[in-house]
Design an enzyme around this catalytic site. Sequence first.
Site, PDB file in Angstrom:
ATOM      1  N   HIS A   1      37.262  55.190  32.002  1.00 42.00           N
ATOM      2  CA  HIS A   1      36.407  54.160  31.400  1.00 42.00           C
ATOM      3  C   HIS A   1      35.197  54.799  30.720  1.00 42.00           C
ATOM      4  CE1 HIS A   1      38.309  50.501  32.730  1.00 42.00           C
ATOM      5  NE2 HIS A   1      38.151  50.737  34.009  1.00 42.00           N
TER       6      HIS A   1
ATOM      7  N   HIS B   1      35.917  56.122  27.377  1.00 41.42           N
ATOM      8  CA  HIS B   1      36.045  55.028  26.415  1.00 41.42           C
ATOM      9  C   HIS B   1      34.669  54.656  25.864  1.00 41.42           C
ATOM     10  CE1 HIS B   1      38.446  51.040  25.586  1.00 41.42           C
ATOM     11  NE2 HIS B   1      38.182  51.707  24.487  1.00 41.42           N
TER      12      HIS B   1
ATOM     13  N   HIS C   1      39.852  57.502  37.402  1.00 41.00           N
ATOM     14  CA  HIS C   1      39.972  56.174  36.780  1.00 41.00           C
ATOM     15  C   HIS C   1      38.649  55.770  36.123  1.00 41.00           C
ATOM     16  CE1 HIS C   1      41.432  51.891  36.641  1.00 41.00           C
ATOM     17  NE2 HIS C   1      40.128  51.676  36.646  1.00 41.00           N
ATOM     18  N   GLU C   2      37.574  55.836  36.885  1.00 36.73           N
ATOM     19  CA  GLU C   2      36.288  55.412  36.340  1.00 36.73           C
ATOM     20  C   GLU C   2      35.821  56.347  35.225  1.00 36.73           C
ATOM     21  OE1 GLU C   2      35.305  52.562  36.891  1.00 36.73           O
ATOM     22  OE2 GLU C   2      36.572  52.142  38.622  1.00 36.73           O
TER      23      GLU C   2
END
Length: 673
Positions: free
Chosen positions: A465, A468, A461-462
């Site tokens: 990010h 991104h 998940h991190e």
Amino acid sequence: MTNPLLAPSGVPFDLPPFAAIRDEDFAPAFEAALIEARANVAAIAANPEPASFANTIEAMELAEERLDRVASVFFNLVGADSTPAREALQRELAPKLAAYSSEKVLNPALFARVEAVWQARDALDLTPEQARLLELTRRGFVRAGAALAPEGAARMKVLNERAAVLGTQFAQNLLADERDWFMDLTEADLEGLPEFVVTAARDAGAERGRPGPVITLGRSLIVPFLQFSPRRDLRERAFRAWAARGENGGATDNRGIAAETLAIRHERAQLLGYPDFAAYKLETEMARAPGAVRDLLMRVWAPAKARAEADGAILTAMMHADGINGDLEPWDWRYYSERRRRAEHDLDEAALKPYLSLDAMIAAAFDCAHRLFGLEFKALDVPLYHPDARAWEVTRAGDHVAVFIGDYFARPSKRSGAWMSSFRGQRKFGGAERPVIVNVCNFVKGSPALLSWDDARTLFHEFGHALHGMLSDVTYGSLSGTNVARDFVELPSQLYEHWLSVPEVLERHARHWQTGAAMPADLRERLLAAQTYDQGFATVEYVASALVDMAFHEGVPPADPMARQAEVLDGLGMPRAIVMRHATPHFGHVFSGGGYAAGYYSYMWSEVMDADAFEAFEDQGSAFDAATAARLLEFILSKGGSVEADALYTAFRGRMPGPEALLKGRGLLEVAA
């Protein structure tokens, strides 16, 4: 002596000179950076030349460059490696930085120049990204109160400074409660715990100078303790401490802070002409209005609650069979749910963890990024802010893309949770810069560190990010990376979680840390088959938090947030044995600065998109379909906030999605039907 925060870095890739920075360097660095920023802003506002995009909008992009650099180092360290000196300075800085921000956005001369450029926009021949920057700049000024009468602007400044103080205090109180509590265990108390929990408890005890093992409030330690400890009395004691963070009375109690924060937000919204804070906040998000948020949350709440209640009945029967009468309690759910998972899915987390070493999961995340986007990762030997942190250079086809820093282990100086941040963002204007991105987690340290399935999902998940931020390719720094709508920012992170579950990824990377053997196929199949297990519980605890958040910010704020929380939960018929994932006194998403205030729903709003987005790969028959990955990069990961979020998603997928894929992914579609 030159302040290392203000001098050229001298470190490869212009990383902050962590080895040279001392706590006493921060205050003078902030003072100098604020003086410079104020002077730059004053020069823009007083420019005798007519306002133009270049001398006003672009000039503001660079006005706070040094302040941004100093702040990025300081606030990253406060979150990941706090010290008493840093916390004291944070309290001192909060009102000062808020005052500076208010001075800037409430400067009539500066806003007049922004407004002049806005009014002339049709004749300026701006690029689409420049038009977007102008729109967001003006909108930011207006929403901060730039158009208010003088008395309203003065009141807004007072409210902003007080809100900054409260947010800082809330976060520090929460860190103090998490840092200071632990529960000593005797050797007898370890009975029934898997070896990985025992080892983690012993390590935690040694870290705190205790004579034996301890349980702390770190999620990666307390959750497995609640899952595996047969000692109901110890589970209750640990759970009550975990649930009571920020609610223990005394100097670290956050209930009064929450009430005052809600009142301030409401007053600010009304000063700006909005009926309440929720209307103000959601105006610029994808959801647009509170009704759309409630519609989605309630669409999911009903089937999730039904599933949770059915599961709770089974767990209660298991507890009664153990000779324990009465109701299932919150400290019982995880214990009996873990036993049920082992019985129904033949899936034991203790047997799973040896295949999920931290290094293997980092390699898996990197490998997926290589297969999707052509990224390569090379370890760097550079000084960082803590010995646990690690760094990699990220390249593509030999070209430098970013520096990625991973800081994975829990420690008392680190706030709880997991997050992505940056020491530097991407930009082209004002000198091309590539980003320095950091992922911070709170995994239990070990030799090696072995992750739970939930931990591994958090890592992916991190890293979503992080992608991104690293793959951003825009002109202006304020539009880069994760500078997007709050209910869009979780799309890349939640989407990336899907690759952890791809069978070929597990086959390649989920290997036993000692033998190197691949996870057995039958274990992998049982793991994937159990992915929707206990989703009633997980969905209920999340949605309840999101609905309480919305209730706090719609209408007149409650004088007693705890009473309002109880009222909302009673109205929902909250199952007795499940609590909010984040109760009000430790709801840092909402009260530690408020980035997710009236916005905690955004994880589920983004989940609607991430479930649909992964289907785009599945529709092509491969999780690594090159054409779909190229579209994801082009329309989502590289664009930052340079285009409206719904336009970006529509460009990627061809349409906006409905919640069906989300319900299917959580195993709730049949319940909702």
